[in-house]
Design a protein around this motif. Sequence first.
Motif, short mmCIF file in Angstrom:
data_model
loop_
_atom_site.label_atom_id
_atom_site.label_comp_id
_atom_site.label_asym_id
_atom_site.label_seq_id
_atom_site.Cartn_x
_atom_site.Cartn_y
_atom_site.Cartn_z
N ALA A 254 -7.38 0.60 -7.95
CA ALA A 254 -8.39 0.49 -6.89
C ALA A 254 -8.07 -0.70 -5.99
N ALA A 255 -7.65 -1.80 -6.59
CA ALA A 255 -7.31 -3.00 -5.81
C ALA A 255 -6.05 -2.76 -4.98
N GLU A 256 -5.05 -2.10 -5.56
CA GLU A 256 -3.81 -1.81 -4.84
C GLU A 256 -4.06 -0.95 -3.61
N HIS A 257 -4.95 0.03 -3.76
CA HIS A 257 -5.22 0.95 -2.65
C HIS A 257 -6.37 0.49 -1.78
N ALA B 37 -9.01 -8.00 -9.92
CA ALA B 37 -7.75 -7.26 -9.79
C ALA B 37 -7.11 -7.53 -8.43
N ARG B 38 -7.91 -7.59 -7.38
CA ARG B 38 -7.38 -7.92 -6.04
C ARG B 38 -6.78 -9.31 -6.04
N ASP B 39 -7.48 -10.25 -6.67
CA ASP B 39 -6.99 -11.62 -6.76
C ASP B 39 -5.66 -11.67 -7.53
N ILE B 40 -5.56 -10.88 -8.59
CA ILE B 40 -4.33 -10.82 -9.38
C ILE B 40 -3.17 -10.35 -8.50
N LEU B 41 -3.42 -9.33 -7.69
CA LEU B 41 -2.37 -8.75 -6.85
C LEU B 41 -2.03 -9.61 -5.64
#
Length: 154
Positions: free
Chosen positions: A42-45, A63-67
């Motif tokens: 979800a974060a990737e897309h 997850a967004r922060d991780i990426l």
Amino acid sequence: MTIQVKLQDILEGMDCQSDEQSSFLNLTTGAVVSITDEELRAAEHDAPLEDFPEWQHDQIRIARDILETDHYLPLPDRFEINEYQIMERFCLSVDEDDLRDDLCDAIRGRGAFRRFKDRVQAYGMAEDWYRYRDAALQEIVVAWCEEHGIPYTA
């Protein structure tokens, strides 16, 4: 500010991992977070949060922060841990020849983990096995922390 992580937090994070979930160390806070593959996708897309239940929103933000940042480090995964090798070393460490041979036979082929656990249970060695496994995992975590220059406490 230098973080200091608790080895137990990392061990618990490693224990939470599966084929669908990974754990990371937040290098700024020292917190260990576990994120599902669904949340990472979800974060990737850049999927809108509204497409997910409210309870998942914080995880997707993490997850967004991780990426998007370099604030997170993935914890050792099952391939780095190699529990089979730990099991094998335990079997070889048994002093009594018959027990050692039987345990070594038990870990060959399909169903090795189940047979091994059944045998250590039957021989009354389960506590010894879990102590051995915990010590081996702790060594892996200490080596990982040292490799990445992460200060830790027991």
